[in-house]
Scaffold this motif. Structure first.
Motif, short mmCIF file in Angstrom:
data_model
loop_
_atom_site.label_atom_id
_atom_site.label_comp_id
_atom_site.label_asym_id
_atom_site.label_seq_id
_atom_site.Cartn_x
_atom_site.Cartn_y
_atom_site.Cartn_z
N MET A 95 0.84 -1.20 0.00
CA MET A 95 0.00 0.00 0.00
C MET A 95 0.88 1.26 0.00
O MET A 95 0.65 2.19 -0.77
CB MET A 95 -0.88 -0.02 1.26
N LYS A 96 1.90 1.24 0.87
CA LYS A 96 2.82 2.39 0.97
C LYS A 96 3.55 2.59 -0.36
O LYS A 96 3.69 3.73 -0.85
CB LYS A 96 3.83 2.13 2.10
N ALA A 97 3.99 1.47 -0.97
CA ALA A 97 4.72 1.56 -2.25
C ALA A 97 3.82 2.15 -3.33
O ALA A 97 4.25 2.98 -4.15
CB ALA A 97 5.22 0.17 -2.66
N GLU A 98 2.52 1.73 -3.32
CA GLU A 98 1.59 2.24 -4.33
C GLU A 98 1.31 3.74 -4.12
O GLU A 98 1.26 4.52 -5.09
CB GLU A 98 0.27 1.45 -4.30
N LEU A 120 -6.42 9.26 -10.34
CA LEU A 120 -5.20 9.11 -9.53
C LEU A 120 -5.38 9.74 -8.15
O LEU A 120 -5.02 9.17 -7.13
CB LEU A 120 -4.00 9.77 -10.24
N ILE A 121 -5.96 10.96 -8.14
CA ILE A 121 -6.18 11.67 -6.87
C ILE A 121 -7.13 10.86 -5.97
O ILE A 121 -6.89 10.70 -4.76
CB ILE A 121 -6.75 13.09 -7.12
N GLU A 122 -8.20 10.32 -6.57
CA GLU A 122 -9.17 9.52 -5.79
C GLU A 122 -8.50 8.28 -5.20
O GLU A 122 -8.71 7.93 -4.04
CB GLU A 122 -10.34 9.10 -6.70
N ARG A 123 -7.66 7.63 -6.03
CA ARG A 123 -6.98 6.41 -5.59
C ARG A 123 -5.99 6.72 -4.45
O ARG A 123 -5.95 6.01 -3.44
CB ARG A 123 -6.26 5.75 -6.77
N VAL A 124 -5.23 7.79 -4.60
CA VAL A 124 -4.28 8.19 -3.55
C VAL A 124 -5.04 8.51 -2.26
O VAL A 124 -4.63 8.09 -1.16
CB VAL A 124 -3.43 9.42 -3.98
N SER A 125 -6.16 9.23 -2.38
CA SER A 125 -6.96 9.60 -1.18
C SER A 125 -7.47 8.35 -0.48
O SER A 125 -7.39 8.22 0.76
CB SER A 125 -8.14 10.49 -1.59
N GLU A 126 -8.01 7.43 -1.28
CA GLU A 126 -8.58 6.19 -0.73
C GLU A 126 -7.50 5.38 -0.01
O GLU A 126 -7.69 4.92 1.13
CB GLU A 126 -9.17 5.39 -1.90
N LEU A 127 -6.34 5.20 -0.68
CA LEU A 127 -5.26 4.42 -0.07
C LEU A 127 -4.68 5.11 1.16
O LEU A 127 -4.41 4.46 2.18
CB LEU A 127 -4.14 4.19 -1.09
N SER A 128 -4.51 6.44 1.06
CA SER A 128 -3.91 7.19 2.17
C SER A 128 -4.79 7.12 3.42
O SER A 128 -4.30 6.95 4.54
CB SER A 128 -3.68 8.66 1.78
N GLU A 129 -6.10 7.24 3.20
CA GLU A 129 -7.04 7.16 4.32
C GLU A 129 -6.91 5.81 5.02
O GLU A 129 -6.85 5.72 6.25
CB GLU A 129 -8.47 7.34 3.80
N LYS A 130 -6.81 4.77 4.20
CA LYS A 130 -6.69 3.40 4.73
C LYS A 130 -5.34 3.24 5.44
O LYS A 130 -5.25 2.72 6.54
CB LYS A 130 -6.80 2.41 3.57
N TYR A 131 -4.27 3.73 4.77
CA TYR A 131 -2.90 3.53 5.28
C TYR A 131 -2.69 4.28 6.59
O TYR A 131 -2.17 3.74 7.56
CB TYR A 131 -1.89 3.99 4.23
#
Length: 544
Positions: A95-98, A120-131
């Motif tokens: 997740m961090k690498a992505e 890309l922005i949506e994906r980063v937001s979604e992953l960052s929230e989770k991470y």
């Protein structure tokens, strides 16, 4: 909550179990019990998602993590112990690498208004929230803590997994499971390759740090210490008890008493009705009553009695000559392999009739000492004396490989059984889970566990006065262990036991030799006294 809904398994015209349903709650610690072949491991695999049932489903919340440790597995060999165990956090690292890769893209791209850029922005937001919602963890420290708890030394962390035996690889897999902190941990015989200290650490972890757990184990003390619920698989159905294993045994006994009573009453009622039907079937005035009773018997659901435990079978060692007063005397023994010292200045004196346990971490010299006593290895210093008239019976962990592969199971035992015991061969084989047509199988087609059980029976029927058993209770179910334990308790010779199974040692060993730190320390307590003392010792060490 995870639910098992109407699970059925059929194969080859046989029903293993049908319409099995139960719920697994957040802090349930469940012992899955039942005789070998009842379907325990199959049920565990279905819950793990490794196998599919013939019908029925497993329901779990979308985010639920279920982790499964099977009885037999091999980890791949391209990683070190630390790298393999760290794979528990692979999802977090990925997740961090992505996130990093996506942020790099956002920095260099200039198509700010495009749909791709917005995605890309949506994906980063979604992953960052989770991470960033994941609790901050020092992953290396967590891995180290769990590996050390399971018996690995710091110098083992950089060794490749290929250098470790199957039992140690099993611990690496167990470390990965514990590090994932899953919602449900499924364990199939987790203690088979673990020493007492590692088992105690695992118990403590499962009680205090794990969420829900389902365990299959033949280690009675382990099961009793960690569980608060028992599910028994028997005759195609389950019985669910909100009780730990020892209490479940009492409840099961009561259940069977009630079943027997109901069965006897039903048989009496059937006999009375059959007698009435036979007596009046040609009588015109009784025709309706006869027909009514016939229909009633046709609709009757027979009362079933669950499988009866045949553990009343008693094995007795054949008589042997009396040995000298001191069957084993070890003086100032030193053993090392190259630069690695196993133990030095080791002294052991065992008197005739004593039953002693060798305990300590794996790799501290228990099996090496036995090999020295058996004269199987060269020693570097000191002496080992075997007393006058000692007739040694030796069960090593590789004992199975010494069986004649061309004999059948029955022939293997028939060739050594003498006297009255010959009439009991089929019963003895049955107690060790060899039943029906099994006994005509050749030794060469048996699994490792089956060969181990057969080698154990063979040893129990040979006249000896000094018995040396190295991990005898692996691959045995609780009923069979009880039979062996009873035979060993009645054994009037001298007994040396290497085992990590506290329940098996309890009531057998009256003295303990502890192997550790290149020393052998003598304790004049039984296993319970020794363990109580060890826990106090560990507590003082923590305080220091």
């Amino acid at each position: 909550m995870i639910t098992v809904n109407d699970i059925s398994v059929h194969f080859g015209g046989t029903t293993l179990f049908s319409d099995v349903s139960f719920a697994i709650n957040e802090n349930d610690k469940i012992a899955l019990m039942g005789k070998n072949g009842a379907g325990k491991s199959t049920l565990l695999k279905i819950i793990a998602g490794v196998s599919k049932p013939s019908s029925g489903t497993i329901s779990a919340p979308k985010e639920a993590v279920i982790a499964y440790l099977p009885q037999h597995l091999l980890t791949k060999d391209e990683a070190t112990v630390m790298e393999e165990a760290s794979k528990a956090f692979a999802e977090v690292f990925d997740m961090k690498a992505e996130i990093d890769a996506l942020n790099d893209q956002l920095t260099i791209r200039t198509d700010y208004e495009s749909d791709d850029y917005m995605k890309l922005i949506e994906r980063v937001s979604e992953l960052s929230e989770k991470y960033y919602s994941i609790e901050e963890v020092n992953y290396e420290a967590e891995v180290e803590k769990v590996l050390k708890g399971l018996g690995f030394e710091r110098e083992d962390f950089t060794r490749p997994t290929s250098e470790f035996s199957g039992g140690w690889r099993m611990r690496i897999e167990l470390a990965k499971i514990l590090l994932k902190k899953p919602d449900l941990i499924l364990l199939d015989e987790p203690t088979n390759h673990m020493d007492i200290e590692s088992i105690q650490w695992l118990e403590d972890f499962l009680i205090n740090s794990a969420k829900a757990v389902i365990v299959i184990s033949h280690d009675r003390a382990f099961v009793d210490n960690i569980t608060n619920r028992t599910i028994e698989v028997t005759m195609g159905r389950i019985y669910d008890y909100k009780a730990k294993y020892s209490h479940y045994l009492e409840l099961r006994k009561d259940r069977r008493v009630h079943q027997q009573k109901a069965y006897d009453e039903q048989q009496k009622m059937i006999a009375e009705n059959m007698e009435f039907i036979e007596r009046f079937k040609g009588t015109y005035s009784k025709t309706l009553q006869v027909q009514s009773r016939v229909k009633m018997l046709e609709k009757l659901v027979p009362v079933e009695i669950d499988e009866i435990d045949n553990s009343a079978l008693r094995l007795k060692f054949p008589p042997s000559v009396r040995s000298g007063q001191y069957p084993v005397v070890v003086k100032d023994l030193h053993k090392s392999y190259d630069d690695k010292v196993i133990f030095k200045d080791a002294n052991i004196v065992i008197e005739r009739g004593q039953k002693v346990a060798f305990v300590g971490k794996n790799g501290e010299g228990k099996s090496t000492m036995i090999k020295a006593i058996m004269k199987e290895i060269e020693i570097n210093g000191g002496s080992v004396e075997i007393g006058h008239n000692a007739q040694i019976g030796y069960f090593a962990q590789n004992q199975a490989s010494l069986l004649d592969e061309n004999l059948t199971i029955f022939e293997t035992i028939d060739t050594i059984a003498v006297g009255e015991i010959r009439t009991q061969i089929k019963n003895i084989l049955g107690a060790f889970m060899f039943q029906g047509d099994d006994i005509t199988k050749k030794v060469k087609v048996l699994s490792g566990g089956e060969k181990t059980r057969l080698a154990m029976i063979k040893l129990l029927l040979e006249p000896v006065n000094l018995l040396i058993l190295d991990e005898p209770s692996n691959h045995l179910d609780m009923k069979t262990k009880d039979i062996i334990k009873e035979a060993l308790r009645d054994f009037d010779g001298t007994l040396i036991l290497v085992s990590h199974d506290r329940d098996f040692l309890d009531g057998l060993a009256t003295k303990v030799f502890e192997f550790g730190n290149k020393r052998v320390k003598e304790h004049f307590e039984d296993i319970k006294g020794f363990l109580a003392m060890k826990k106090m010792e560990n507590l003082r060490e923590i305080e220091k």
